[in-house]
Structure formats: C-alpha cells, structure tokens
Design an enzyme around this catalytic site. Structure first.
Site, PDB file in Angstrom:
ATOM      1  CB  CYS A 142      -0.959  -0.001   1.184  1.00  0.00           C
ATOM      2  SG  CYS A 142      -0.160  -0.113   2.798  1.00  0.00           S
ATOM      3  CG  HIS A 686      -3.967   0.824   4.752  1.00  0.00           C
ATOM      4  ND1 HIS A 686      -3.501  -0.121   3.861  1.00  0.00           N
ATOM      5  CD2 HIS A 686      -4.980   1.488   4.125  1.00  0.00           C
ATOM      6  CE1 HIS A 686      -4.212  -0.048   2.741  1.00  0.00           C
ATOM      7  NE2 HIS A 686      -5.115   0.916   2.878  1.00  0.00           N
TER       8      HIS A 686
END
Length: 728
Positions: A142, A686
């Site tokens: 990510c 994230h």
C-alpha cells in the site's frame, strides 16, 4: 477530470479525415488530444498543428477499428458538436452507478453509458472517466500504491510517460538502472490510463524495483516517502539528458549578489542534471552558515526535490527535573520546562534557570540519578538534549558561584532493610532518596558535617509532636564522642533502649544518624570531633548516612524519594489532538538553528571546526511542490508517530513571503492535487491516497478500491505527503 469517447471508422477511410471528424464532434477546452489504436499505442496531436499519422497502420483494410478520443480538464457538462448539424448540442454526461467484485470486495464504480443526439439519430458513446484504476495490493504494498497514484495523477508527468519518452532513456548513466526502472514505471502508467475498470497488478514494476532497491524487496511495510524519494531519484538518473557529467568546482557565493550566485549554481546543476524530474520537481535552497566565533558567513544555493517539514510540536521537548537547594531553605521541587528538541544542554540550563528564578550569585549543577546515586553529571553545554532519555531522572542542584572551586560532599541516604518475620536473612542497608550536595567550605570535622546535613534536611522536618519534645533542635550535643569498629554494616539495636553508659539524650543523639566512608567492603565511621578525611586526588567526598527508625519517622522521606522521570509516559490518558498550520511547519523548517556537534563546520577563517548557525531560505520553487510532513521520529531508544493535525491549504498555498528570490516570471502560489495518507501507528499502518481529478472532484485511492470523497473530508491527521502544482 478526463473523459473519452469512441468513433467507428474504416481503414479504407482517410485517417486524417477521421481525426478531423473526431475533433468536430468533441470540442475540448484543452488542445491536447490522444488517439489510441487497437494495439494500445498512443499518438499525441495538437489540433492546430499539422497531422502526421503513421503510414504503416496495423490491421486489415476494410476492418473497422475504434478510435478513443481523450480530452483533459472537463466538467460534467460538455459541449458537443455533430458534424451533420451546424447547431451546438449540449451533452450532459450522466453515469449510472454500479458495483463490481474486485479481489473479493464490492467497490463502487461508474458504469458506462451511451449517448445519442436525439435530433439527428447519429451518436457516439461516452464510456466514463480515465485515471480511476486502482492498484492491487501484492502484500503490504500500500505504501507503493499510494505514492504511485499521486505521481500517476501529476499532469505533465503523465503526459511525458504516455508520450515518446523512450528517446530520452540514458543507458550510459552509472547512477541509473539503464532505463529499466523508467520503462517499468512508464508501462505501469500506461496501464493505469488504459480505459479499463479492473485494477492493475504492479507485479512487474515491484520486481524491477526490488532488483535495484533490495530494501523494498519482499512484502514488508515501508515508508511511502522513502519509496517516493528513491523512485524520483531513479527516474531522474534514467532520464537524465546529460550523457557525460562535467566536473564543476563549487564556489562560495560570499561577496557576490545573490541573484548572480544563485543562477551560477543552477546552471552548474543543470549541466549535470537535466530531466523531466528536474523540470517539474526540483527547486533551490539558499543555505547560510555563520561562524559563532568570527562571524564568517558562507552562502550556497543547493537543489531540493521535496520539502521535509517538521511538525512544530516535534521541534520542542517537554522535560521535568527536580530542583534541590543546597542551603536548606526549600523543599525538592519538580519543574517542567520546554526546550528545542535539537537543542543543547545549555538550552536546558537556561530554561531551568528562568523557571526556578535562579539568582545571579547561583549556578545549576544538573546530574542524572540512578539507583539513588549520582550516575553522571551533565557538564558539557554543547551536548545534545537528545542524549537525555525520557525515563531518566534528573536533579538540578542550586550552588553558589563564589565557592565553586571548593570540594564537594555528596550525602547518600541509607536505611536498614529488615527481612520479613518468617525470613532468616540478616538486616542490610539500602540506599533511598535523592542525594544531597554541599560544598566543603567551613566543614572541618564530623560535627560540621553532621550539622550541615541536618541543615539540608530541615525543610523535610515533620510537624513537632510530643514524641520528640526531648530531642535537641539540631539532634546533637557537644559531648558526643561515640566510636564504632569498622564493620560492613552497623550493629542494629533498638534506638529506644538506653545503654549502660551515657544519658538518655546522649543515646538518642548518637543513634539518629551515622556517617560512613566506604571503600569496597570496608565501612569507616566519621568521628564527630575528628577532621574530615578529604581525598587528596578527588573533588568530591561521598558520605553514606545511615538513618535510624526514629529519624525516618521524624522526617518526610516521601518528599525525598519522589523523583519524577524526565517525561512520564501517558499509558491510559488520551492526549488532545494537536493542531498546527502548514505555514507554521514551514517556518519551523526555515528557522535558524545551530549545527549539532556531529555536524561541525570547518570555518575557512578560523581554520577550526565550529558549531555554526544555519539558516535555510527558499530561492527557486518547482512547478510540482512535494511536501513531506515528518510524522515519524526515530532514536536509539524509541520510535514514534505523531498524529498532529496539520491544517494545509487546498486552493491557495501562497509561498511569496517565504521565498527570497523576487521573480515575477513564475507564480509562488500552489493548489493541492494529491495526498499520500498514513493511517495507524508504527509498523502496523496503512497507506492510501486522495487525488483531485480536476474541478474539485476528489477520489480516494485505497489499493484496488477507488471511490469519490468530499473535499471537506480530505484534511485529516493521516496526511503524510502533499502534492501541489503551481498556478498562474
């Protein structure tokens, strides 16, 4: 925002006529158009320029192909013209909402729809928006996906990589990857801008990245800004138009006008570095160093790729110390001060002196206490405060300046630690509390030492009661002459039991405190009427004071033992969210500060290393300004992420007042178009991205998932890397 439509034509038709027909149907506000053929290759044309279509057209004659016409920078309402009619037809681009399955998730997408001119019956098909393809997460990628999406929506960079960039590949540059990284990135961008709905799997790019940057191999989580830095540097070297870099000697700018020196530095930089990355992303600092000894000034102009801005809350550090007087006038007092995080111990002393109202005839001696002893003295003013840990316990002693050359005595308190009722262990002595410090001036005998110690203890004296009415105020009489043999620990006896010899007052006074010098396992008592055994080769005399049980009850030892840490961690209390403007972050970055001891400057005038003062200023700003917020802090002992909310401008980031160069040729105003966000903490976070596709249409790119987001929701404490583009 980018829309595209399709036109059916026949290979036996004149392609130039088909192109002109496409231009007549769709009238863009931007002149740049792309024509995609069935092989996926792209050719760029300008409407007003001469049209040169490839002669070796692939495909069979008589077979219909689909040409897709792309137009940049449109709103939801388009002006469309049908060549069969002279009138202009207003086309409203409405899209139906739908759902598809992507990697097992149901994501919101925009379905295609067909439009037709109701008056003529002829029509065309608008399929949807370009640039809304997600990137599959290959396993903790990510960080990479977030940064790539931001670059993939940088307008001029996209145009470059969707064009004929291969001719600028520099395979001779030893600092590059022989063009492999640039080719892999260009291929990935072309897939992201291909009209498809399915997310792109960046596996080929990931493997190529790992070949040249092993730190990004595997599937561990990484920092998106570190990846972005490597990628931009790698792309620059692969696309560097300079094939042979000349050697250029760097000259100091002192004595010359700033404009002249800056232009020379920039020309020298371009003589070795010339690429699309330099054209778009590189700016120039003005860096000034000043020697603190001779005021020699050195000015240089250095390039930068991005701005790494500190959060002002991280530039300062809160520290708590205990201040202890050496005149017996005040209780131990914890004081909290704020100092620069990159500051020196002299900054800590200055802040503490103000906070405790230090007199002109006093000085502070700061020490670290460990296991109830003085572990080390913070005596070097130039040492960084970063050497002080949050869990350290520091004490600042107030001492008179007049007798600073006199030897020092350090009193360490110890008490009898008795075993439990059922244990057979013998009693032993254990240190407790904060050591006391005094000068040896006018201290000649054990009696003077005893009297000085009681003076230091006097603020801790408990309120008088009947139990102590028989005690002398100073707890000592002039006829004391007790002796004791050298033993490891003194004999423990009941202090309330009188001996066979001496009065009750003598017994009480002789058993309150006992003073010892210890050498290894030997313990020597200091006699009351004998001279002090001051060491010849030491400035300090360490004295161990053994407390009786009655004295422990007489004095408030809790105040003596309560020693706070420099920064007590808040385990359960949630701190309120901090807020700071992006301008304040920039001001903290441009603020003058001293260099660290590890970065000493060799002053050309003094011919010595100096801790110079450094000042940065913005001189030349790039077209694409990348701003990195330094949310992550690393040290030898701790890693931390700051959740400070940064209020950053969206429509008007004005840097005019922060730029030294006054140049009317380029604007210093910027608008935000992309954000790389980091959610969560260290090692378990994230990344995603917010991107503006034009006309304030923001989308969230969360790996494979792409969905609209309101502009009101893009400002969060997760903002990590901001992308701005210059506006006129």
């Amino acid at each position: 925002m980018i829309l595209y439509l399709t036109i059916d034509c026949n290979f036996q038709d004149n392609l130039v006529s088909s192109y002109r027909r496409a231009c007549n149907i769709f009238v863009p506000k931007s002149k740049l158009l792309h024509i995609w053929d069935f092989s996926g290759q792209t050719t760029q044309f300008l409407i007003d320029d001469k049209i040169n279509l490839p002669n070796d057209t692939l495909g069979e004659h008589g077979k219909e192909i689909t040409l897709e016409l792309q137009a940049y920078g449109f709103s939801d309402s388009m002006t469309v013209r049908d060549e069969n009619f002279d009138e202009m037809v207003e086309m409203e681009t409405s899209f139906e909402s739908g759902s598809v399955k992507m990697n097992g998730c149901t994501d919101h997408v925009r379905s295609y729809s067909s439009l037709r001119n109701s008056q003529s019956g002829s029509g065309f098909r608008v399929f949807g928006y370009l640039g809304l393809r997600g990137l599959q997460n290959l396993g903790n990628t990510c960080f990479m996906n977030s940064a790539i999406q931001c670059l993939a929506h940088t307008p001029k960079l996209v145009d470059y990589f969707l064009g004929d960039y291969g001719k600028e590949i520099n395979q001779e540059n030893l600092l590059g990857t022989k063009g492999e990284l640039a080719l892999a990135f260009g291929d990935l961008l072309s897939k992201l801008w291909t009209p498809r709905d399915t997310p792109v799997a960046p596996a080929i790019f990931k493997r190529k990245l790992a070949d040249f940057a092993p730190q990004f191999s595997g599937y561990n989580q990484h920092d998106s800004q570190e990846f972005l830095s490597f990628l931009l540097d790698g792309l620059h070297e692969d696309l560097n138009r300079v094939k042979s870099k000349p050697y250029i000697a760097i000259k100091d700018a002192e004595g010359r006008p700033d404009e002249e020196a800056a232009e020379e530095y920039w020309r020298n930089h371009l003589a070795r570095n010339d690429s699309i990355i330099v054209d778009l992303c590189q700016g120039q600092y003005q860096s000034t160093l000043v020697c603190p000894a001779c005021n020699k000034k050195s000015v240089t102009f250095d390039p930068f790729m991005y701005l790494s801005l500190p959060l002002p809350s991280t530039t300062m550090r809160t520290m708590t110390l205990t201040v202890l007087s050496t005149d017996g006038m005040n209780l131990p007092t914890p004081i909290t001060v704020t100092v620069p995080k990159c500051g020196r111990q002299k900054d800590l002393i200055e802040a503490l002196s103000i906070a405790c109202s230090l007199r002109n005839d006093e000085m502070l001696m700061v020490v670290e206490i460990y296991k109830n002893r003085i572990f080390r003295r913070l005596s070097e003013p130039s040492d960084s405060v970063a050497l002080i840990r949050d869990e350290d316990k520091l004490v600042a002693y107030r001492l008179l300046k007049d007798n600073k050359n006199s030897p020092m005595v350090v009193f360490m308190h110890e008490r009898v630690e008795r075993p439990c009722e059922f244990e057979r262990a013998i009693p032993n002595l254990k240190l407790f509390g904060i050591p006391f410090v005094a000068r040896l001036e006018n201290l000649y005998t054990g009696f003077d030492l005893h009297k000085q110690y009681l003076k230091l203890l006097s603020p801790l004296l408990m309120p008088a009661d009947d139990a102590f009415n028989d005690y002398d105020d100073v707890g000592i009489t002039t006829n004391e002459d007790s002796t004791m043999e050298d033993v490891v620990s003194p004999t423990i006896s009941d202090s309330n039991t009188a001996s066979d010899t001496g009065t009750e007052d003598d017994q009480c006074s002789s058993s309150d405190f006992q003073f010892y010098l210890k050498d290894g396992m030997r313990s020597t008592e200091i006699k009351m009427n004998e001279p002090l055994p001051v060491p010849k080769f030491s400035d300090n005399l360490e004295v161990y004071v053994t407390w009786s049980e009655s004295m422990i009850e007489k004095y408030d030892t809790c105040l003596l033992s309560s020693l706070p840490e420099v920064l007590k961690p808040q385990l359960y209390a949630r701190r309120p969210q901090e807020s700071v403007s992006l301008y304040k972050c920039l001001e903290a970055f441009l603020k003058e500060e001293p260099l660290g001891p590890e970065d000493m400057w060799d002053c050309p005038s003094c011919k010595k290393p100096r801790q110079a003062r450094k000042k940065l200023d913005l001189w030349r700003l790039p077209e694409i300004l990348v701003v990195h917020l330094k949310r992550f802090s690393y040290s030898r002992y701790i890693r931390n992420k700051l959740e400070t909310y940064v209020d950053f401008p969206i429509d008007d980031f004005d840097l005019s007042t922060y730029t030294s160069k006054k140049d009317s040729q380029f604007s210093n105003r910027y608008v935000l178009y992309a954000i790389s966000n980091h959610h969560g903490g260290m090692g378990c976070g994230h990344y995603d991205a917010f991107i503006d596709l034009g006309y304030r249409k923001w989308y969230e790119f969360d790996d494979s998932r792409v969905s609209p987001v309101s502009e009101d929701d893009i400002k969060t404490s997760a903002a990590y890397v901001l992308f701005y583009r210059r506006v006129a």
